[in-house]
Structures are given as C-alpha cells and as structure tokens.
Design a protein around this motif. Sequence first.
Motif, mmCIF file in Angstrom:
data_model
loop_
_atom_site.group_PDB
_atom_site.id
_atom_site.type_symbol
_atom_site.label_atom_id
_atom_site.label_comp_id
_atom_site.label_asym_id
_atom_site.label_seq_id
_atom_site.Cartn_x
_atom_site.Cartn_y
_atom_site.Cartn_z
ATOM 1 N N ILE A 39 0.869 -1.277 0.072
ATOM 2 C CA ILE A 39 0.200 -0.152 -0.063
ATOM 3 C C ILE A 39 0.956 1.226 0.041
ATOM 4 C CG2 ILE A 39 -1.607 1.524 1.187
ATOM 5 C CD1 ILE A 39 -2.670 -1.351 2.589
ATOM 6 N N ALA A 40 0.607 2.118 -0.908
ATOM 7 C CA ALA A 40 1.527 3.522 -1.114
ATOM 8 C C ALA A 40 0.563 4.441 -0.638
ATOM 9 C CB ALA A 40 1.915 3.690 -2.536
ATOM 10 N N PHE A 41 1.110 5.149 0.413
ATOM 11 C CA PHE A 41 -0.115 6.314 0.789
ATOM 12 C C PHE A 41 0.809 7.708 1.055
ATOM 13 C CE2 PHE A 41 2.073 5.267 4.910
ATOM 14 C CZ PHE A 41 1.894 6.178 5.662
ATOM 15 N N ASP A 42 0.090 8.566 1.241
ATOM 16 C CA ASP A 42 0.663 10.076 1.397
ATOM 17 C C ASP A 42 -0.318 10.807 2.228
ATOM 18 O OD1 ASP A 42 2.471 12.223 0.722
ATOM 19 O OD2 ASP A 42 0.489 12.999 0.217
ATOM 20 N N THR A 43 0.117 11.722 3.040
ATOM 21 C CA THR A 43 -0.666 12.684 3.812
ATOM 22 C C THR A 43 -0.356 14.135 3.269
ATOM 23 O OG1 THR A 43 1.193 12.965 5.485
ATOM 24 C CG2 THR A 43 -0.404 11.058 5.929
ATOM 25 N N GLU A 44 -1.201 14.835 3.493
ATOM 26 C CA GLU A 44 -1.320 16.301 3.193
ATOM 27 C C GLU A 44 -1.496 16.820 4.550
ATOM 28 O OE1 GLU A 44 -0.144 17.738 0.509
ATOM 29 O OE2 GLU A 44 0.058 16.004 -0.457
ATOM 30 N N THR A 45 -0.641 17.729 5.133
ATOM 31 C CA THR A 45 -0.645 18.394 6.376
ATOM 32 C C THR A 45 -0.671 19.760 6.598
ATOM 33 O OG1 THR A 45 1.822 18.161 6.659
ATOM 34 C CG2 THR A 45 0.682 16.328 7.159
ATOM 35 N N THR A 46 -0.809 20.356 7.670
ATOM 36 C CA THR A 46 -0.932 21.724 7.959
ATOM 37 C C THR A 46 0.386 22.197 8.123
ATOM 38 O OG1 THR A 46 -1.145 21.567 10.248
ATOM 39 C CG2 THR A 46 -3.194 21.844 8.971
ATOM 40 N N GLY A 47 1.452 21.195 8.350
ATOM 41 C CA GLY A 47 2.987 21.847 8.262
ATOM 42 C C GLY A 47 3.680 20.534 8.601
#
Length: 221
Positions: A39-47
């Motif tokens: 499973i390839a995953f990514d997060t977008e974050t506030t910083g």
Amino acid sequence: MGFLNWFSVKKKNYPEFWLAYLDTFKDQVNTDISNTRFIAFDTETTGFDYTEDRVLSIGAVSFINKKIDINQSLELYIKQDVFKAESVKIHGILKNSKVNKLTELEAIKAFLAYIKSDILIAHHANFDRNMINEMLLRHGLGRLKNKFIDTGALYNKSVHVIYRDEQRPHTLDELAKELNAPLVDRHTATGDALITALVFLKTLARLDKRKHLNWGYLMPK
C-alpha cells in the motif's frame, strides 16, 4: 492486580476497530514479493511539526504483483481543528471546501481497515508514519505496527546497484523524472500515493534486472 490481568483489562479497553487491526497481524504468512499486498500512501498536512500540525488528507493505493488497483484506492479528508492558510497553496485544501470530511477518529478507522497488516510504502516515510502515529496517540491508541518501505531509500539502493554510489535525499518529483513516472495530481494525497506506487514499481524493475529483488534488499535493516 497482577501485570497480566492489568494488561488484559487495558487491552479490552481499546475500541473494537483497533483490536481488529491488531488481529490482522496474528495470522500473517510469509509470502513471496509477487503475492504480497503493498500500500502506497501519502498525507497532506498543515505543516511539518508532528505534534502541533494536523493531517488534512490521506490518500492510498494498493497493489499486488505490480498491478495497481485504482478502483480500490482510498481518499480521506479530515475536518480541521488546526488550519494554516499558508499551506493551502501547496495542497489546495481549503478549510471550508465542499469535499466530504471525516472526523479524525473516523479517518483513523477507515485507514486502519484499509491497510490491515500490509506493507506500507511512502516517500520520506518517517514523516507520514509520525503524522499518522500522532493521530493514533491523540485517541489513546498505539502506533502503527506495519512494516514500512521508504521509496527514497529504496531508490538509493537501486542507484548504487545500477551505476553509481549516491545517497543524497531525492524529492518525489526528482524520482518521478528519473524513472519516467507521470506526475498525476501532484500535491494531492491520492495523487502523490499513486506517484509513489509508480516510483516503487519502477525501482523494483531496476532491482529485478540485477537480481536484487528480495526481502533482504527491500526491507530496512
């Protein structure tokens, strides 16, 4: 109360979805790489601060035997209790955007149900792992138990095998360009997860040509 009894009581206090996640590790079978679910995953974050910043979205794609199942991808948007307007220019997620947003706990449940005990792949994996772990800890849960592969570290191994010894960090854009992987929906969590999966598979192809495609070479020591 003895230690074992205390541990049993404490374990029973965990929510069912967390116990179900832990149970997926009990019956793990060692399979060869071609039969393993990645499973390839990514997060977008506030910083970039693990404790102060928050995950805005999580994207993931799964694949077995080099076949990415786009129809079974995961895309989660999370209601924000921390908002930084300056980060919008990177990820494009607005505080009041109309996408369907989950609570952080709902997102955790969905993510754990999707990943189970499978091997996780991320670019600069420590960051995404730490951000998810902080989410878990905020809700009284443990840390992720899955094995991780960092595409940046794996790429450096393939570069050393193929033609030169280079260990510097690489951006996802650099690896995509070097490996001729399309930049699809860059800086969205699901788009970056798909790019990460493509980078991983193209790196595997390099290693396979040189007969380095084995668990000892894939997994960090």
